[in-house]
Design an enzyme around this catalytic site. Structure first.
Site, PDB file in Angstrom:
ATOM      1  N   CYS B  68       0.823  -1.253   0.179  1.00  0.00           N
ATOM      2  CA  CYS B  68      -0.037  -0.017  -0.053  1.00  0.00           C
ATOM      3  C   CYS B  68       0.896   1.440  -0.100  1.00  0.00           C
ATOM      4  CB  CYS B  68      -1.124  -0.087   1.146  1.00  0.00           C
ATOM      5  SG  CYS B  68      -0.401   0.350   2.935  1.00  0.00           S
ATOM      6  N   THR B  70       2.178   3.302   2.243  1.00  0.00           N
ATOM      7  CA  THR B  70       3.200   3.329   3.074  1.00  0.00           C
ATOM      8  C   THR B  70       3.599   2.085   3.604  1.00  0.00           C
ATOM      9  OG1 THR B  70       1.718   3.715   5.155  1.00  0.00           O
ATOM     10  CG2 THR B  70       2.733   5.835   4.267  1.00  0.00           C
ATOM     11  N   HIS B 101      14.404 -13.991  12.084  1.00  0.00           N
ATOM     12  CA  HIS B 101      14.040 -14.024  13.372  1.00  0.00           C
ATOM     13  C   HIS B 101      12.541 -14.127  13.536  1.00  0.00           C
ATOM     14  CE1 HIS B 101      18.088 -11.488  14.730  1.00  0.00           C
ATOM     15  NE2 HIS B 101      18.199 -12.520  13.868  1.00  0.00           N
ATOM     16  N   HIS B 136      14.092 -17.245  19.213  1.00  0.00           N
ATOM     17  CA  HIS B 136      13.140 -16.600  18.519  1.00  0.00           C
ATOM     18  C   HIS B 136      11.873 -17.522  18.100  1.00  0.00           C
ATOM     19  CE1 HIS B 136      15.920 -14.026  17.042  1.00  0.00           C
ATOM     20  NE2 HIS B 136      16.969 -14.676  16.475  1.00  0.00           N
TER      21      HIS B 136
END
Lengths: 144, 144
Positions: B68, B70, B101, B136
């Protein structure tokens, strides 16, 4: 210029130094804040601090700032929480659009941003109001 | 080099041109994809396309790309969906970290990125595996 509601700020270990520099900036600007941790650079889970800040933002109808290495983990974790709209922002124009279009209530920053970049972003983000345009309100209602 | 599972790609009107250029790139690379829309530059809601792509990613255990203006609206909307880890990425290093991660299953891009920037990001993102490190995995389990 600024909303004077208390800002809740949190980071993981990777965002700790950036959080410290942002806290000095908030103090100089006279912006009230609560530091929700992390309080050291010892390895910790971003998820915990995302939850802490999100809970305060929601219960005080306020705003928050979250920082981790890239901002990506914080952004995923915070947006999982109902009522939170967390915007990972890299520039003042994105800061402005995240408030006026997305009514973001948490600003997420990367520890890779410079302090001067973060200061500009925070100033614009705190000073910008949600536009309340019908199309933006409709999209926010479609979230969750 | 690449995971050859089908990539589901979507955008709103503001991301339409960027999606078109990414689709050409995927075609040239021989990466299978499905274009989930939008199919024009007529104003539409990012929430709809975030949902469409997220549903396909989850039901096919695959990956998605959302664009989109931004990337912020798409990132908020997609992360609201259980099982989605959507990473708003601006550089190849963030692309790498969001896979290793955060095990991101949706890559979110801003329409402001250049095509060459997006190509580098997509190559790294598709080529990087989740690290499976205990810290993680623990953080991902704490999401939602």
């Amino acid at each position: 210029m600024f909303s004077m509601k208390t800002i809740y700020i949190g980071s993981d270990h990777a965002g700790f130094n950036t959080k410290k520099s942002i806290i000095s900036f908030l103090e100089k600007q006279g912006i009230p804040f609560v530091d929700e941790g992390a309080y050291s650079k010892i390895s910790c889970d971003y998820t915990f601090y995302a939850n802490e800040v999100a809970r305060e933002v929601l219960s005080n109808n306020s705003k928050g700032i979250l920082i981790c290495g890239t901002g990506i983990g914080m952004s995923i974790a915070a947006n999982k929480i109902k009522g939170i709209r967390a915007a990972l922002v890299h520039s003042p124009i994105e800061a402005k659009l995240s408030r006026s279009h997305n009514d973001a209530n948490i600003l997420v920053l990367s520890s890779r941003n410079s302090l001067s970049q973060n200061q500009k972003i925070i100033k614009v983000w705190l000073a910008t109001k949600f536009s309340r345009a019908v199309r933006h309100k409709r999209r926010l209602e479609q979230l969750e």
